[in-house]
Design a protein around this motif. Structure first.
Motif, PDB file in Angstrom:
ATOM      1  N   TRP A  54      11.611  13.614  16.282  1.00 36.29           N
ATOM      2  CA  TRP A  54      10.163  13.835  16.222  1.00 36.29           C
ATOM      3  C   TRP A  54       9.706  13.876  14.770  1.00 36.29           C
ATOM      4  N   ARG A  55      10.446  14.579  13.917  1.00 39.04           N
ATOM      5  CA  ARG A  55      10.105  14.625  12.492  1.00 39.04           C
ATOM      6  C   ARG A  55      10.116  13.230  11.879  1.00 39.04           C
ATOM      7  N   VAL A  56      11.190  12.479  12.156  1.00 38.62           N
ATOM      8  CA  VAL A  56      11.319  11.134  11.593  1.00 38.62           C
ATOM      9  C   VAL A  56      10.103  10.294  11.958  1.00 38.62           C
ATOM     10  N   ALA A  57       9.703  10.339  13.225  1.00 37.77           N
ATOM     11  CA  ALA A  57       8.561   9.532  13.682  1.00 37.77           C
ATOM     12  C   ALA A  57       7.275   9.943  12.978  1.00 37.77           C
ATOM     13  N   ARG A  58       7.057  11.242  12.792  1.00 37.62           N
ATOM     14  CA  ARG A  58       5.817  11.706  12.165  1.00 37.62           C
ATOM     15  C   ARG A  58       5.768  11.349  10.686  1.00 37.62           C
ATOM     16  N   TYR A  59       6.857  11.499   9.975  1.00 39.36           N
ATOM     17  CA  TYR A  59       6.854  11.140   8.555  1.00 39.36           C
ATOM     18  C   TYR A  59       6.657   9.638   8.378  1.00 39.36           C
ATOM     19  N   ARG A  60       7.250   8.838   9.233  1.00 41.18           N
ATOM     20  CA  ARG A  60       7.079   7.383   9.142  1.00 41.18           C
ATOM     21  C   ARG A  60       5.630   7.000   9.414  1.00 41.18           C
ATOM     22  N   GLU A  61       4.991   7.676  10.374  1.00 42.83           N
ATOM     23  CA  GLU A  61       3.602   7.375  10.676  1.00 42.83           C
ATOM     24  C   GLU A  61       2.692   7.759   9.512  1.00 42.83           C
ATOM     25  N   CYS A  62       2.963   8.907   8.889  1.00 41.00           N
ATOM     26  CA  CYS A  62       2.181   9.308   7.712  1.00 41.00           C
ATOM     27  C   CYS A  62       2.343   8.296   6.577  1.00 41.00           C
ATOM     28  N   ASP A  63       3.552   7.818   6.379  1.00 39.71           N
ATOM     29  CA  ASP A  63       3.794   6.798   5.347  1.00 39.71           C
ATOM     30  C   ASP A  63       3.005   5.533   5.646  1.00 39.71           C
ATOM     31  N   ARG A  64       3.010   5.123   6.917  1.00 40.17           N
ATOM     32  CA  ARG A  64       2.293   3.902   7.290  1.00 40.17           C
ATOM     33  C   ARG A  64       0.802   4.024   6.989  1.00 40.17           C
ATOM     34  N   LEU A  65       0.230   5.172   7.300  1.00 41.41           N
ATOM     35  CA  LEU A  65      -1.198   5.382   7.063  1.00 41.41           C
ATOM     36  C   LEU A  65      -1.513   5.425   5.571  1.00 41.41           C
ATOM     37  N   ARG A  66      -0.665   6.078   4.804  1.00 45.01           N
ATOM     38  CA  ARG A  66      -0.902   6.144   3.362  1.00 45.01           C
ATOM     39  C   ARG A  66      -0.778   4.769   2.712  1.00 45.01           C
ATOM     40  N   ASN A  67       0.187   4.013   3.153  1.00 44.78           N
ATOM     41  CA  ASN A  67       0.415   2.693   2.535  1.00 44.78           C
ATOM     42  C   ASN A  67      -0.699   1.696   2.839  1.00 44.78           C
ATOM     43  N   ALA A  68      -1.534   2.024   3.802  1.00 46.60           N
ATOM     44  CA  ALA A  68      -2.650   1.148   4.114  1.00 46.60           C
ATOM     45  C   ALA A  68      -3.721   1.187   3.027  1.00 46.60           C
ATOM     46  N   TYR A  69      -3.725   2.256   2.214  1.00 50.82           N
ATOM     47  CA  TYR A  69      -4.753   2.337   1.168  1.00 50.82           C
ATOM     48  C   TYR A  69      -4.174   2.371  -0.244  1.00 50.82           C
ATOM     49  N   TYR A 426      -7.617  10.091   7.544  1.00 53.07           N
ATOM     50  CA  TYR A 426      -8.865  10.121   6.788  1.00 53.07           C
ATOM     51  C   TYR A 426      -8.738   9.315   5.499  1.00 53.07           C
ATOM     52  N   ILE A 427      -7.596   9.485   4.825  1.00 49.61           N
ATOM     53  CA  ILE A 427      -7.378   8.743   3.576  1.00 49.61           C
ATOM     54  C   ILE A 427      -7.345   7.248   3.859  1.00 49.61           C
ATOM     55  N   TYR A 428      -6.676   6.868   4.956  1.00 51.06           N
ATOM     56  CA  TYR A 428      -6.581   5.451   5.335  1.00 51.06           C
ATOM     57  C   TYR A 428      -7.977   4.851   5.565  1.00 51.06           C
ATOM     58  N   LEU A 433     -12.669  14.397   4.021  1.00 56.61           N
ATOM     59  CA  LEU A 433     -12.301  15.258   5.139  1.00 56.61           C
ATOM     60  C   LEU A 433     -13.554  15.853   5.764  1.00 56.61           C
ATOM     61  N   ASN A 434     -13.637  15.762   7.072  1.00 53.82           N
ATOM     62  CA  ASN A 434     -14.794  16.254   7.800  1.00 53.82           C
ATOM     63  C   ASN A 434     -14.505  17.655   8.328  1.00 53.82           C
ATOM     64  N   SER A 435     -15.266  18.627   7.840  1.00 46.09           N
ATOM     65  CA  SER A 435     -15.025  20.014   8.244  1.00 46.09           C
ATOM     66  C   SER A 435     -15.297  20.242   9.723  1.00 46.09           C
ATOM     67  N   SER A 436     -15.981  19.293  10.357  1.00 50.35           N
ATOM     68  CA  SER A 436     -16.279  19.440  11.784  1.00 50.35           C
ATOM     69  C   SER A 436     -15.350  18.599  12.663  1.00 50.35           C
ATOM     70  N   ASP A 437     -14.320  18.016  12.063  1.00 48.84           N
ATOM     71  CA  ASP A 437     -13.386  17.181  12.823  1.00 48.84           C
ATOM     72  C   ASP A 437     -12.724  18.009  13.921  1.00 48.84           C
ATOM     73  N   PHE A 438     -12.900  17.573  15.167  1.00 51.07           N
ATOM     74  CA  PHE A 438     -12.417  18.345  16.307  1.00 51.07           C
ATOM     75  C   PHE A 438     -10.897  18.500  16.300  1.00 51.07           C
ATOM     76  N   MET A 439     -10.194  17.380  16.072  1.00 54.88           N
ATOM     77  CA  MET A 439      -8.736  17.437  16.114  1.00 54.88           C
ATOM     78  C   MET A 439      -8.171  18.330  15.017  1.00 54.88           C
ATOM     79  N   LEU A 440      -8.697  18.168  13.796  1.00 52.41           N
ATOM     80  CA  LEU A 440      -8.201  18.965  12.676  1.00 52.41           C
ATOM     81  C   LEU A 440      -8.474  20.447  12.905  1.00 52.41           C
ATOM     82  N   ASN A 441      -9.658  20.756  13.396  1.00 53.89           N
ATOM     83  CA  ASN A 441     -10.004  22.157  13.651  1.00 53.89           C
ATOM     84  C   ASN A 441      -9.169  22.740  14.785  1.00 53.89           C
TER      85      ASN A 441
END
Length: 477
Positions: A54-69, A426-428, A433-441
């Protein structure tokens, strides 16, 4: 580690059927039952296969999103990429790969490389696993870090200096790519990495590296006879390629001009494909180094332990690795570590000609002490586990509170990683960052609930810690 070195196993249970030194003072049934219990405890501590993947999958997904920008490639490396550590348990290792530069081994046709890439030719007539870089082709796009690290080699050619490259990196703002990370303190460079401390508790090692094409090295590795990994994984590791990091061989007179060949993405893939027992052996070996051996200047690193486990996996059938044989393989790993220290020799898994113990800095006093310490551990048998702080506390603690705490700890880590993923999204999208973002909150609200539950239970049990941030850091160590 001779192939099949410890004898036959029961393919149904993975239990060891031929006695060895581990069983000379303890019955086989006792050792196997302790092994199973330790496996269970380690799963509860967050080292189980499900949590690891689970950790491996989440870190890889974060990398993918960051590398998009990002303008350069960002890669999570080390124990985080392998899924073997919690948030604050060890440093976060990051690689930044310059996209407009490529390094080629001899024999690769320059004209097969896109014209927008700056090209360096690898001179491997140095210590195995290292090279020097000779400029072969410039491009119209310049890079200040690269440009300031170029040197005349005295023969009309231009070399890229690893030490100057590292100096330029450490003095630049390149490593501070995540503007959401505040209160960042930069430390002195260690090897090829730039260490940072964020918010006083999160430690990072950032490395700026270059992409490298060295197919002959990877094909030699792939062609070895082996029990593990599968041909599919071998092929994938080959496609993941290599990188060069700015660090030379410690014993070289010209180390300031040399670069080290690394296979970080391939090795992360290999470790993520270790089975549950193999991964737990690796974690236990790291605990032994931290809690018992305690090297002060990285004379013995977790990288050496990783190579021990990878060699174990390659040279032995997978059926021999099960919960029943955990302690056997831990002792086998300790014996290999003792031999590596005694002989100052450990072949690098990817390039066996490179000796990981060469110029490691172990003096005669430490040499004798650590060989004796490991010998004592081997004689101690299963009892050595009780010298590891995390395991000992888990064994001494009552089962019900331990299980409750384990669930809360893993949920807290999952919430943290999901929050990081949401921030990366959000960075991608290049949004604030939206303070009203439902998922983040929702993630942060649940995080607060978990910490309140833990704090309430701590108060009931007589603890005086009230700060939720302190509790979070302590739980995720």
């Amino acid at each position: 580690m001779a192939e099949g070195g410890f004898g036959c196993t029961d393919t149904e249970t993975g239990s060891v059927s031929r006695p060895n030194s581990l069983y000379s003072r303890h019955s086989q049934n006792y050792v196997e039952s302790v092994s199973v219990e330790i496996c269970t405890i380690m799963t509860r501590l967050g080292y189980g296969e499900e949590m690891r993947r689970w950790r491996v999958a989440r870190y890889r997904e974060c990398d993918r999103l960051r590398n998009a920008y990002l303008s350069n490639t960002f890669i999570t490396a080390g124990s985080k990429a392998e899924g073997l550590t919690c948030v604050y348990e060890s440093d976060r290792d990051h690689l930044f790969l310059l996209k407009n530069v490529i390094c080629l081994e001899a024999g690769i046709n320059l004209y097969s490389i896109p014209h927008d890439l700056q090209v360096y030719r690898m001179d491997t007539h140095v210590y195995p696993g290292h090279c020097r870089l000779l400029l072969e082709r410039l491009t119209s796009r310049s890079n200040e870090i690269i440009d300031n690290a170029l040197c005349d080699n005295g023969n009309g050619g231009v070399l890229l200096s690893s030490s100057l490259f590292l100096d330029e990196f450490s003095s630049s703002s390149f490593a501070y790519i995540d503007l959401l990370q505040l209160k960042t303190v930069q430390h002195k460079c260690v090897g090829p990495s730039l260490p940072l401390t964020i918010r006083g508790c999160l430690h990072e090692d950032n490395v700026l590296a270059l992409r490298c094409l060295c197919p002959s090295v990877l094909h030699r590795w792939a062609a070895r006879p082996r029990h593990w990994p599968s041909p599919v994984i071998v092929k994938k590791v080959v496609t993941l390629g290599a990188i060069l990091t700015p660090v030379g061989f410690k014993g070289s007179e010209f180390k300031h001009m040399e670069w080290r060949i690394n296979f970080n993405s391939g090795e992360a893939e290999l470790v993520s494909n270790l089975n549950d027992t193999q991964a737990k052996v690796y974690v236990l070996l790291k605990m032994i180094i931290k809690d018992i051996i305690k090297p002060t200047n990285k004379e013995i690193t977790s990288y050496i332990l990783k190579n021990i486990v990878l060699w174990q996996a390659e040279r032995n059938p997978q059926t021999r690795f099960s919960a029943y044989s955990l302690l056997h393989w831990l002792h086998d790993g300790l014996r290999e570590l003792r031999t590596a220290i005694a002989k100052k020799y450990m072949p690098y898994y990817m390039i066996p000609e490179r000796n990981l113990m060469e110029a490691c800095g172990i003096n005669n006093k430490l040499h004798r002490k650590w060989v004796a310490d490991i010998t004592d551990m081997l004689e101690e048998g299963p009892g050595v586990i009780l010298r590891l702080e995390k395991i000992r506390k888990a064994i001494v603690g009552s089962p019900e509170p331990m299980l409750w705490y384990s669930k809360k700890r893993m949920e807290l880590e999952m919430l943290w990683l999901e929050e990081q993923k949401r921030i990366a999204e959000y960075i991608y999208k290049n949004e604030m960052l939206n303070s009203s973002d439902f998922m983040l909150n929702s993630l942060r609200f649940r995080r607060g609930e978990v910490l309140m539950e833990v704090r309430q239970r701590m108060i009931q049990e007589g603890c005086s810690v009230n700060d939720r941030d302190d509790i979070a850091v302590a739980m995720l160590m």
